[in-house]
Design a protein around this motif. Structure first.
Motif, short mmCIF file in Angstrom:
data_model
loop_
_atom_site.label_atom_id
_atom_site.label_comp_id
_atom_site.label_asym_id
_atom_site.label_seq_id
_atom_site.Cartn_x
_atom_site.Cartn_y
_atom_site.Cartn_z
N THR A 58 0.83 -1.20 0.00
CA THR A 58 0.00 0.00 0.00
C THR A 58 0.87 1.25 0.00
N ASN A 59 0.29 2.33 -0.48
CA ASN A 59 0.96 3.64 -0.43
C ASN A 59 0.37 4.52 0.67
N ALA A 60 -0.39 3.90 1.57
CA ALA A 60 -1.03 4.66 2.64
C ALA A 60 0.02 5.37 3.51
N LYS A 61 -0.31 6.55 3.96
CA LYS A 61 0.55 7.28 4.89
C LYS A 61 0.59 6.53 6.21
N THR A 62 1.77 6.41 6.81
CA THR A 62 1.90 5.67 8.05
C THR A 62 2.19 6.59 9.22
N TYR A 63 1.54 6.29 10.34
CA TYR A 63 1.66 7.08 11.57
C TYR A 63 1.97 6.15 12.74
#
Length: 287
Positions: free
Chosen positions: A147-152
């Protein structure tokens, strides 16, 4: 609508009646329950195979109405074997050579579960994810690669690195995993300015641009009690004198909490100022 995959691995501690339900578990649980209330967030939960046994209970009894990255109940036999290996390993923990075969069994079953997840996870959840939020642990390799989701990631403290005597804590392993797998572009939350500065010293990816301080808050259930009868009932239950004011300390009673210094300082303070109506009340178990 923001699509968020939330690392709910710590939520499985809900079923442990020990110190596993303190501290960071409470943070993880409360963040999840607050996100669940929002109409502008679509949640999906990720739970690591290490907690596959409890994961089935979380899905069935705790958060049955949420989406899950992977349904462990479809592999009940393998999960049950993994759970039995864990329990046996715990019973034999003081016997190094007896516990080793069970440790190998745990590694094998978890590796098998990870292989199954890699082929059977819900593709749409990753495809549509806008963000991955972890309250404590590294971002899983599968999610990194798919995935290219932003990670926090939430950062709590650097104790295993700042104090050598605590370097054998498992928490140090979790932090090293975060350090070794994080990338430029990841975003971090620190729970205090002090923690943020500590992380900046040892972890180059933590900067003013990539990290925000978000102090831990409390639930609305924590509020001043005005009912005098209720106050009296609590004082009687915990043997707190009715005619005394008190300072309440709540934490695990282990050396790193520095309670001895706190108590000594309290004693010096009340003696110096001739205070006779103030006492120290200590709560909390050992780790």
């Amino acid at each position: 609508m923001l699509n968020v995959i939330y690392d709910a691995t710590l939520i499985t501690n809900y079923y442990h009646k020990d110190a596993a339900r303190s501290g960071i578990f409470v943070v993880a649980y409360n963040i999840l329950t607050e996100l669940k209330k929002r109409n502008d967030v679509q949640l999906a939960l990720y739970i690591d195979p290490e907690k596959s046994g409890e994961a089935i209970r979380v899905k069935k009894m705790l958060f049955p109405d949420l989406e899950y990255f992977f349904d462990y109940s479809k592999n009940k036999i393998l999960v049950a074997i993994n759970l039995w290996l864990w329990k046996t390993h715990s019973k034999l923990f003081s016997h190094l050579w007896l516990r080793k075969p069970f440790a190998l069994g745990i590694v094998f079953t978890q590796s098998l579960l990870r292989l199954i997840i890699r082929n059977k996870y819900k593709v749409d959840l990753l495809k549509n994810a806008d963000a991955y939020l972890s309250p404590a642990f590294k971002v899983p390799d599968l999610i990194r690669s798919k995935t290219n989701a932003k990670t926090y990631i939430l950062l709590h403290d650097t104790i295993p690195f700042k104090f050598a005597e605590f370097n054998n804590l498992h928490w140090g392993d979790y932090l090293r995993a975060i350090f070794n797998t994080s990338k430029s572009g990841d975003f971090f939350f620190a729970n205090s300015e002090c923690s943020k500065k500590d992380f900046e010293e040892i972890f180059p990816l933590v900067t003013d641009e990539s990290c925000m301080v978000t102090p831990l808050a409390v639930s609305e259930s924590f509020r001043p009690i005005v009912n005098e009868r209720e106050k009296e009932r609590v004082r009687i239950k915990y043997k707190i004198p009715q005619d005394k004011r008190y300072v309440f300390s709540l934490c695990t009673v282990e050396p790193r909490k520095n309670l001895i210094r706190s108590v000594r300082s309290f004693i010096v303070f009340v003696k110096k100022h001739n205070i006779e109506d103030l006492i120290w009340v200590m709560g909390g178990g050992h780790w």
